[in-house]
Design an enzyme around this catalytic site. Structure first.
Site, PDB file in Angstrom:
ATOM      1  N   SER A 121       0.831  -1.214   0.000  1.00 44.51           N
ATOM      2  CA  SER A 121       0.000   0.000   0.000  1.00 44.51           C
ATOM      3  C   SER A 121       0.858   1.254   0.000  1.00 44.51           C
ATOM      4  O   SER A 121       0.389   2.322  -0.372  1.00 44.51           O
ATOM      5  CB  SER A 121      -0.851   0.082   1.267  1.00 44.51           C
ATOM      6  N   HIS A 142      -1.495  -2.495  -6.855  1.00 51.18           N
ATOM      7  CA  HIS A 142      -2.181  -2.180  -5.600  1.00 51.18           C
ATOM      8  C   HIS A 142      -3.695  -2.297  -5.764  1.00 51.18           C
ATOM      9  O   HIS A 142      -4.351  -1.393  -6.277  1.00 51.18           O
ATOM     10  CB  HIS A 142      -1.782  -0.755  -5.148  1.00 51.18           C
ATOM     11  N   GLU A 154      -4.028   0.442  -8.685  1.00 53.02           N
ATOM     12  CA  GLU A 154      -2.887   1.290  -9.027  1.00 53.02           C
ATOM     13  C   GLU A 154      -1.752   0.381  -9.504  1.00 53.02           C
ATOM     14  O   GLU A 154      -1.415  -0.603  -8.830  1.00 53.02           O
ATOM     15  CB  GLU A 154      -2.445   2.099  -7.812  1.00 53.02           C
ATOM     16  N   ASN A 192      -3.691   6.435  -1.411  1.00 52.73           N
ATOM     17  CA  ASN A 192      -3.323   6.474   0.002  1.00 52.73           C
ATOM     18  C   ASN A 192      -2.565   7.742   0.370  1.00 52.73           C
ATOM     19  O   ASN A 192      -2.650   8.221   1.493  1.00 52.73           O
ATOM     20  CB  ASN A 192      -2.504   5.237   0.372  1.00 52.73           C
TER      21      ASN A 192
HETATM   22  N1  LIG Z   1      -5.990  -4.345   4.389  1.00 52.11           N
HETATM   23  C1  LIG Z   1      -6.204  -3.475   3.431  1.00 52.11           C
HETATM   24  O1  LIG Z   1      -7.209  -2.758   3.432  1.00 52.11           O
HETATM   25  C2  LIG Z   1      -5.215  -3.391   2.279  1.00 52.11           C
HETATM   26  C3  LIG Z   1      -5.607  -2.736   1.113  1.00 52.11           C
HETATM   27  C4  LIG Z   1      -4.724  -2.697   0.035  1.00 52.11           C
HETATM   28  C5  LIG Z   1      -3.459  -3.244   0.155  1.00 52.11           C
HETATM   29  N2  LIG Z   1      -3.090  -3.872   1.316  1.00 52.11           N
HETATM   30  C6  LIG Z   1      -1.737  -4.449   1.360  1.00 52.11           C
HETATM   31  O2  LIG Z   1      -1.854  -5.842   1.127  1.00 52.11           O
HETATM   32  C7  LIG Z   1      -0.830  -6.531   1.852  1.00 52.11           C
HETATM   33  C8  LIG Z   1      -1.472  -7.556   2.740  1.00 52.11           C
HETATM   34  O3  LIG Z   1      -2.331  -6.929   3.633  1.00 52.11           O
HETATM   35  P1  LIG Z   1      -3.526  -7.730   4.330  1.00 52.11           P
HETATM   36  O4  LIG Z   1      -4.412  -6.697   4.928  1.00 52.11           O
HETATM   37  O5  LIG Z   1      -4.080  -8.718   3.399  1.00 52.11           O
HETATM   38  O6  LIG Z   1      -2.714  -8.462   5.503  1.00 52.11           O
HETATM   39  P2  LIG Z   1      -3.188  -9.742   6.305  1.00 52.11           P
HETATM   40  O7  LIG Z   1      -2.417  -9.713   7.580  1.00 52.11           O
HETATM   41  O8  LIG Z   1      -4.645  -9.838   6.361  1.00 52.11           O
HETATM   42  O9  LIG Z   1      -2.650 -10.974   5.396  1.00 52.11           O
HETATM   43  C9  LIG Z   1      -1.292 -11.283   5.217  1.00 52.11           C
HETATM   44  C10 LIG Z   1      -1.178 -12.773   4.995  1.00 52.11           C
HETATM   45  O10 LIG Z   1       0.151 -13.045   4.631  1.00 52.11           O
HETATM   46  C11 LIG Z   1       0.508 -14.281   5.238  1.00 52.11           C
HETATM   47  N3  LIG Z   1       1.958 -14.360   5.319  1.00 52.11           N
HETATM   48  C12 LIG Z   1       2.790 -13.782   6.198  1.00 52.11           C
HETATM   49  N4  LIG Z   1       4.067 -14.124   5.917  1.00 52.11           N
HETATM   50  C13 LIG Z   1       4.028 -14.921   4.834  1.00 52.11           C
HETATM   51  C14 LIG Z   1       5.027 -15.603   4.085  1.00 52.11           C
HETATM   52  N5  LIG Z   1       6.318 -15.477   4.380  1.00 52.11           N
HETATM   53  N6  LIG Z   1       4.636 -16.362   3.055  1.00 52.11           N
HETATM   54  C15 LIG Z   1       3.347 -16.498   2.745  1.00 52.11           C
HETATM   55  N7  LIG Z   1       2.363 -15.887   3.423  1.00 52.11           N
HETATM   56  C16 LIG Z   1       2.706 -15.097   4.453  1.00 52.11           C
HETATM   57  C17 LIG Z   1      -0.163 -14.213   6.601  1.00 52.11           C
HETATM   58  O11 LIG Z   1      -0.298 -15.515   7.145  1.00 52.11           O
HETATM   59  C18 LIG Z   1      -1.483 -13.590   6.247  1.00 52.11           C
HETATM   60  O12 LIG Z   1      -2.476 -14.519   5.947  1.00 52.11           O
HETATM   61  C19 LIG Z   1      -0.060  -5.468   2.610  1.00 52.11           C
HETATM   62  O13 LIG Z   1       1.071  -5.090   1.861  1.00 52.11           O
HETATM   63  C20 LIG Z   1      -1.038  -4.323   2.699  1.00 52.11           C
HETATM   64  O14 LIG Z   1      -0.426  -3.059   2.836  1.00 52.11           O
HETATM   65  C21 LIG Z   1      -3.938  -3.959   2.371  1.00 52.11           C
END
Ligand SMILES: NC(=O)c1ccc[n+]([C@@H]2O[C@H](COP(=O)([O-])OP(=O)(O)OC[C@H]3O[C@@H](n4cnc5c(N)ncnc54)[C@H](O)[C@@H]3O)[C@@H](O)[C@H]2O)c1
Length: 631
Positions: A121, A142, A154, A192
């Site tokens: 993000s 993104h 994005e 963002n």
């Molecule tokens: N939450 C939001 O609203 C949002 C929106 C857009 C982008 N993002 C981005 O998306 C990414 C993920 O965010 P999220 O909210 O889904 O997080 P999350 O914590 O819900 O999910 C992350 C997942 O990654 C897994 N994980 C951790 N280490 C790992 C590894 N080494 N190998 C494989 N899997 C692994 C975890 O077990 C978990 O299930 C981040 O970079 C975040 O900034 C989040």
């Protein structure tokens, strides 16, 4: 390469990864989903099953289609399963070190021509790219939350990205039916970068005690946003919000992105928002998440006085009449008073319920003229004259002389501090700010100063409620709530445009998709929203005869331009005002034109001023208690 895209990997099946895997599988692609361990894999499968299951329940997917989607997703805990993927999207937590480790692993197992994408993000795609031996094959993609629903994606290229690798991702986004915007690698990208300046300032505003969390959220929702900023941060996750703010702050050193102290405190305490059941709100009791205004007892509408004759004054009078209040208005001269009466008359054209209410009220409840003495019996006197400090100060001094004891004096000033006007009277404790971000809307910001009496703030809240408006309370600070949060956000967008980082799209609907701003034309008509403007034109017109407007009968009062204030007060007491209230004669006549063009006093310019490279200062540096009643 785009045409041969058959198999796509997703690393991390959390909130975002599971959604991205679903979107990919729905478009017919084979997907490999990777998680860190068996437990996490089970959770990821659960996300996929419940999300597609909800679509089946809503009739958007058949059970067979759901099964086909799930069958296309192969789940594994081994990175080796990604070896024949054409593209891999990483969606692990927002930590640079973790993402770099994941990309090192991907670099080892994936085909040399595979494109590797990150769903970060806010982190630097370039910093992630250089941890691999193929930085030219690394792209940012993104998606927004929830990925199956949100249209905007994005697409981020670094200075190293090969155009062919970028094209693979662009083609994919198009194939998924999403709206892609391609941009360079800047912390927070477009959405963002704009959003978190606003969200972080809302957190800082709450932290400083400027307004309650409910009032901040209610105020911003009233501007047409689907939810308030604090509710949104709880939904995104306060840990993610903190990471995003920190990443943008690291790059820009713009204090508006320096995380609000309360954000770090919440995260340290493990209160991460909805996902942990508590953040700005507690989600144990569902009702707690709903922004509510202070209820206040339902009082009969007060007798309201309005000073001014511009569009805001007319809107105020009309709103008060609709709520059943008696209104007395005072304009600068006879001509202006007539103009107000004419504007009120015109508002009864049409046969809507509101027009009928104003029409009836015009006959019985409104009186206007040029003498401030008309306001002597009013409970609430609202000033809506030109945005000029000296004019407003003179007016407050004069109104102070004619208003009855206990009357509340309110200013609609947006750039003049309320306290300056309070200080011009002998009753500073009775002076408040009343700001209507949309004069025809319901939201009314009530600003209290350090000397406003608690009882006055309470009564003002009751009056505003009785006038059919939605009161939110805040302190006397530049921009109150809405403008303090909204204007810098808009200014950031202009700055982004000016810097050449992003382009403007003139298509309003596409802009709405990109920035999550609801398109007002999408709003359905309701009891208070009678269809599109002008829709009433086809209906029979109903006009009140001029003679019925009592306002006109009194609008011919003598106009006295005294040496200290352009309006006659009609009060003998005001002909010789105290020395300290006198202002030069050339202060000019009462102006009721657009206040927006008035010069802005320097102290109010700091956050909403024109675009400039200087970093702006947060007006909410710290929480502090004062003699001022906490909102
Ligand atoms: N939450 C939001 O609203 C949002 C929106 C857009 C982008 N993002 C981005 O998306 C990414 C993920 O965010 P999220 O909210 O889904 O997080 P999350 O914590 O819900 O999910 C992350 C997942 O990654 C897994 N994980 C951790 N280490 C790992 C590894 N080494 N190998 C494989 N899997 C692994 C975890 O077990 C978990 O299930 C981040 O970079 C975040 O900034 C989040």
């Amino acid at each position: 390469m785009g045409a041969s895209l058959d198999k796509v990997g997703v690393v991390g099946l959390g909130t975002m990864g599971a959604g991205i895997a679903e979107v990919l599988a729905r478009s017919g692609l084979d997907v490999v989903g990777i998680e860190v361990g068996d437990e996490a894999l089970k959770r990821g499968r659960g996300h996929l099953e419940s999300s597609t299951g909800r679509a089946v329940k809503r009739g958007k997917l058949s059970a067979e289609e759901q099964q086909a989607i799930l069958d296309r997703i192969e789940l594994s805990t081994s990175f080796g399963a990604l070896s024949d993927c054409d593209l891999v999207v990483e969606a692990v937590p927002e930590q640079l070190a973790l993402k770099r480790r994941v990309f090192e692993q991907l670099d080892e197992v994936c085909r040399a021509d595979a494109v590797l994408a990150t769903n970060t993000s806010s982190l630097s795609v370039t910093e992630i790219a250089v941890s691999t031996n193929r930085p030219e094959q690394i792209v940012g993609v993104h998606f927004f939350n929830p990925a199956p629903v949100m249209k905007l994606v994005e697409i981020i290229h670094t200075v190293l990205t090969r155009p062919e690798a970028l094209a693979v991702v662009q083609d994919l986004v198009e194939r998924l039916g999403k709206v892609g915007v391609t941009i360079g690698d800047r912390a927070g990208f477009i959405a963002n970068r704009l959003l978190f300046g606003y969200l972080n300032q809302a957190a800082a505003m709450y932290d400083s005690g400027h307004a309650t969390r409910e009032d901040i959220d209610a105020a911003m929702k009233a501007t047409g946003l689907p939810m308030g900023p604090l509710t949104l941060m709880d939904l995104i996750g306060l840990d993610v919000s903190l990471e995003v703010c920190e990443a943008i702050y690291r790059e820009t050193r713009d204090r508006r992105h320096a995380p609000a102290p309360i954000l770090r405190q919440f995260v340290t305490a493990g209160l991460l928002g909805r996902k942990t059941g508590r953040g700005f709100y507690s989600y144990d009791e569902p009702a707690a998440a709903t922004a509510t205004a202070e209820a206040g007892t339902v009082e009969p509408p007060p007798q309201v006085g309005v000073v001014g004759s511009g569009p805001l004054a007319v809107a105020l009078i009309r709103g008060c009449l609709r709520a059943g209040a008696h209104v007395r208005f005072v304009a600068g001269d006879t001509e202006k008073a007539r103009a107000v009466a004419t504007a009120l008359e015109q508002s009864v054209a049409g046969d809507t319920e509101k027009a009928q209410a104003v029409s009836t009220a015009l006959e019985q409840s409104v009186e206007g003229g040029t003498e401030l003495a008309l306001l002597a019996e009013c409970d609430l006197i609202i000033e809506a004259v030109a945005e000029d400090t000296s004019v407003k100060r003179s007016l407050f001094a004069a109104v102070d002389d004619v208003a009855k004891p206990g009357a509340i004096l309110a200013t609609t000033a947006t750039t003049v501090p309320v306290i300056e006007l309070a200080a011009a009277t002998d009753r500073p404790k009775d002076v408040i700010g009343l700001h209507l971000p949309d004069p025809e809307g319901e939201l009314t910001e009530i600003a209290t100063t350090v000397v406003t009496a608690t009882e006055v703030a309470r009564r003002a809240t009751e009056y505003v409620t009785a006038l059919g408006k939605h009161p939110v309370r805040c302190r006397d600070r530049a921009g109150f709530i809405v403008d303090a949060l909204r204007v810098p956000y808009l200014n950031d967008a202009v700055r982004m445009l000016e810097s050449g980082y992003a382009r403007r799209r003139s298509d309003r609907r596409r802009d709405a998709v990109r920035l999550r701003v609801p398109d007002r034309s999408d709003r359905r008509p309701g009891p208070d929203r009678p269809g599109p403007r002008g829709g009433g034109a086809a209906r029979p017109l109903h006009r009140a005869p001029r003679a019925r407007v009592r306002a006109l009968r009194t609008a011919g009062g003598a106009v006295h331009r005294g040496p200290y204030f352009p309006l006659s007060t009609g009060s003998s007491r005001t002909t010789q005002p105290p020395e300290d209230r006198r202002v030069p004669y050339d202060a000019g006549p009462l102006r009721t034109g657009s206040s927006r063009t008035a010069p802005t006093p320097a102290y109010r310019r700091d956050r909403c001023g024109p675009i400039r490279p200087v970093r702006s200062r947060s007006p909410y540096p710290e929480r502090h208690e004062s003699a001022q009643e906490p909102p």
